[in-house]
Design a protein around this motif. Structure first.
Motif: not given
Length: 402
Positions: A216, A219, A223, A389-390, A392-393, A397
């Motif tokens: 999960r 990403l 990073n 990106f990360t 919001n990822f 989650r």
């Protein structure tokens, strides 16, 4: 009523005895291991006449070993008795320091260093998971941040001490034995932790990837590997760079001292941010401040930039790493804490290992300029990845109540 309130206050106390023991053991573990880090390139150069790419290959062995064992470590600490797993791994970790003393050839040294990575990879997962277990749930985010201070502070302070001891004694053997004694003290410290009994997993579960790696958080893992790569280049080649390029023969310890001041200051300031749920903001600030430090380090070959960069990198990493650790834990179920720990450490070490290897090759064939600019641009790439990106990822989650 008063008794109930007192019991609740005691239950929710962050700085309980077992948590302090876990932090103390973790500090001594990382202190003993990284006491040697900035000096091993010099040791391999002087003792075995190894060139820079060979130094990178030898020193990356422990990272490769740690990478191999960490995914299984998370599964083991989530499945079996955590205290027993911790004690076995910590014992093997401190005993193997004696192997450095007897390693008389480059091959033997490479073997010992690589084998040492196995218990190192396992014990870091086991101890951090035990630390989470002894924290009250309401203080876990804050406690994880402070716990990370113990290893990051050790990683920053111990090279300063190692360099000072080396300049005072001129003996690497003395350093090896000091590391042995400190690691043994860490083993003694964690052996007294009182861990509440937990049900050992007996039923057979289907074998899947997420039992060994927190899928999960894939990403986030990529990073954090970017940032581990930068730390791997910087921490392993800064002493050689200071000696060969800046002519600093006795001041590299000041670099690590400033690094530790930055880490310590950031952790004290960042504790309240984590406690109040500002994890993403703390992480973003940390990545940007670290980027400023790495850029400064690469752009100017002057002592003022050398030392200013150390402070900035320390401040940045002091905010960034505990925030990332919290993010890994918050996307994991409560029975996946060991897996969350092993996943972030695996990702960080993968980056560090690549950094050590890449740094050695670049330093040997392209010079330190190319090495440190590569480091700076990788930090830039990691920062942009997180911001766009990360972040919001993670927000999409995270699990409620974890």
């Amino acid at each position: 009523m008063k008794r109930k309130l007192a019991d609740k206050e005691k239950l929710e106390r962050l700085w309980n005895t077992d948590y302090l023991k876990a932090m103390g053991g973790n500090f001594l573990l990382f202190f003993s291991f990284y006491l040697l880090t900035p000096l091993l390139p010099i040791y391999l150069d002087e003792q075995f006449a190894a060139d820079k790419d060979m130094i990178g290959l030898v020193l990356s062995g422990y990272v490769i070993a740690a990478l191999l064992v960490r995914p299984f470590s998370g599964f083991i600490v989530d499945t079996f008795n955590r205290k027993k797993v911790l004690m076995v791994c910590f014992f093997l970790f401190f005993v193997l320091f004696a192997g450095y003393v007897g390693a008389g050839t480059l091959l033997m040294f490479a073997l010992v260093r690589t084998i040492h990575g196995l218990p190192f990879g396992a014990v870091t997962v086991a101890n951090s998971t035990v630390a989470m277990d002894v924290l009250p749930s309401s203080r876990r985010s804050e406690g994880i941040g402070y716990y990370g201070l113990s290893n990051n502070l050790a990683m920053a302070v111990s090279p300063t001490v190692g360099i000072a001891v080396y300049h005072a004694t001129g003996s690497f053997v003395v350093l090896f034995w000091i590391a042995f004694v400190l690691a043994m003290a860490g083993f003694a410290c964690v052996s007294t932790i009182n861990l509440s009994p937990r049900a050992v997993v007996r039923k057979k579960m289907p074998v899947s990837l997420d039992r060994f790696f927190l899928t999960r958080a894939w990403l986030m893992a990529i990073n954090i590997a970017f940032f581990g790569l930068c730390w791997g280049i910087m921490s392993n080649y800064v002493a050689l760079y200071g000696k060969q390029v800046l002519g600093i023969t006795d001041g590299t310890g000041l670099f690590f001292a400033l690094l530790s001041i930055g880490l310590f200051t950031a952790r004290l300031h960042g504790g309240s941010a984590l406690r109040n749920g500002r994890i993403v903001q703390s992480c973003a600030m940390g990545t940007i401040v670290s980027l400023a430090g790495y850029m400064l380090f690469a752009a100017f070959q002057h002592q003022w930039a050398f030392y200013a960069a150390a402070l900035l990198i320390g401040l940045g990493n002091g905010h960034m790493y505990p925030a990332f650790l919290n993010m890994f834990v918050k996307v994991a179920r409560h029975d996946q804490r060991g897996t969350a720990n092993s996943s972030i450490l695996t990702s960080w070490d993968m980056g560090m290992g690549l950094g050590i290897l890449l740094g050695g090759v670049l330093a040997e064939y392209s010079g330190f300029d190319a090495t440190f600019w590569t480091m700076a641009f990788m930090q830039l790439a990691g920062t942009l990845l997180f911001l766009f990106f990360t972040k919001n990822f993670f927000l999409g989650r995270q699990l409620a109540g974890e």
